[in-house]
Design an enzyme around this catalytic site. Structure first.
Site, PDB file in Angstrom:
ATOM      1  CB  CYS A  86       4.336 -11.616 -15.483  1.00  0.00           C
ATOM      2  SG  CYS A  86       2.580 -11.876 -15.314  1.00  0.00           S
ATOM      3  CG  HIS A 177       4.618  -8.359 -11.845  1.00  0.00           C
ATOM      4  ND1 HIS A 177       5.057  -7.748 -12.991  1.00  0.00           N
ATOM      5  CD2 HIS A 177       3.527  -9.064 -12.189  1.00  0.00           C
ATOM      6  CE1 HIS A 177       4.253  -8.054 -13.993  1.00  0.00           C
ATOM      7  NE2 HIS A 177       3.312  -8.849 -13.525  1.00  0.00           N
ATOM      8  CD  GLU A 179       8.142  -6.176 -11.962  1.00  0.00           C
ATOM      9  OE1 GLU A 179       8.547  -7.267 -11.500  1.00  0.00           O
ATOM     10  OE2 GLU A 179       7.184  -6.083 -12.759  1.00  0.00           O
TER      11      GLU A 179
HETATM   12  N1  GLN Z   1      -1.723 -12.037 -18.831  1.00  0.00           N
HETATM   13  C1  GLN Z   1      -0.509 -11.642 -19.487  1.00  0.00           C
HETATM   14  C2  GLN Z   1      -0.197 -12.557 -20.679  1.00  0.00           C
HETATM   15  O1  GLN Z   1      -0.764 -13.604 -20.772  1.00  0.00           O
HETATM   16  C3  GLN Z   1       0.661 -11.628 -18.516  1.00  0.00           C
HETATM   17  C4  GLN Z   1       0.356 -10.669 -17.378  1.00  0.00           C
HETATM   18  C5  GLN Z   1       1.533  -9.941 -16.832  1.00  0.00           C
HETATM   19  O2  GLN Z   1       2.622  -9.929 -17.413  1.00  0.00           O
HETATM   20  N2  GLN Z   1       1.324  -9.260 -15.724  1.00  0.00           N
HETATM   21  O3  GLN Z   1       0.610 -12.228 -21.489  1.00  0.00           O
END
Ligand code: GLN
Length: 199
Positions: A86, A177, A179
């Site tokens: 992410c 994610h 995890e």
């Molecule tokens: N929205 C976050 C970003 O742009 C990422 C979201 C996440 O890591 N769950 O950094």
């Protein structure tokens, strides 16, 4: 790999969802250390790193402020396996198509932040990731990749046509994610990357 055969993983613990990664990797037999400052990174040699989800702008600033940015970038370029989820995937990407900032730029791909908007801020779905079937993918204000920029970037996963998982040599970058899924198969795949980082 260390002689004990127990992989040693450094999990960046500046901000965001790092504890769940540590739990999963420890359950799979790895030894995990939190990386919060430069001495945590230089204290030992690591077989792999995790850049967790959270907020990419904040994490990028903290990496720089703590002097971790260049040493991490160097280790990734030298081939240490890294799992980036992410916000972590945003930190690796060469281009962010809706943000003027870029960060480590070790992954030749373009990513789009908060790609699912507010309506679909968080959702879960089953999809394949590489050879792993029916992986329960949890998305939280997730990005997706809009372009891969090198023939060596392998697309591992797509959801509704959008690229949500890629591998580029030693780098495994995911929008979702793993995890938080209760399913350890992607973390096991990451640990397997430590046997052969060439592929
Ligand atoms: N929205 C976050 C970003 O742009 C990422 C979201 C996440 O890591 N769950 O950094």
């Amino acid at each position: 790999m260390h002689t004990s055969n127990k992989p040693v993983i450094g999990v960046f613990a500046l901000q965001g969802a790092f504890i769940e990664h540590m739990r999963m990797l420890t359950a799979l037999g790895a030894t995990c250390y939190e990386i919060r400052q430069l001495t945590d990174l230089t204290a030992r040699s690591y077989d792999g790193f995790v850049l967790p989800g959270g907020e990419s702008t904040t994490q990028g600033k903290l990496l720089k402020a703590l002097g971790l940015f260049a040493p991490l970038q160097e280790r990734i370029r030298m081939g240490t396996p890294i799992l980036a989820t992410c916000a972590g995937a945003i930190l690796l990407s060469n281009h962010i198509d809706n943000d003027s900032a870029t960060h480590l730029k070790t992954l030749p791909a373009t990513i789009h932040r908060n790609a699912y908007g507010r309506q679909l801020g968080s959702f879960a779905t089953l999809a394949p990731c590489g050879n792993i079937t029916d992986f329960p993918m949890v998305f939280i204000r997730a990005p997706y990749f809009t372009e891969v920029e090198d023939a060596d970037v392998t697309v591992l996963a797509r959801v509704a046509g959008a690229i949500v998982g890629v591998r580029y040599h030693n780098q495994l970058a995911l929008s979702f994610h793993p995890e938080l899924s209760g399913d350890t198969r992607i973390h096991q795949y990451f640990l397997n990357m430590m046997q052969s980082t060439e592929s």
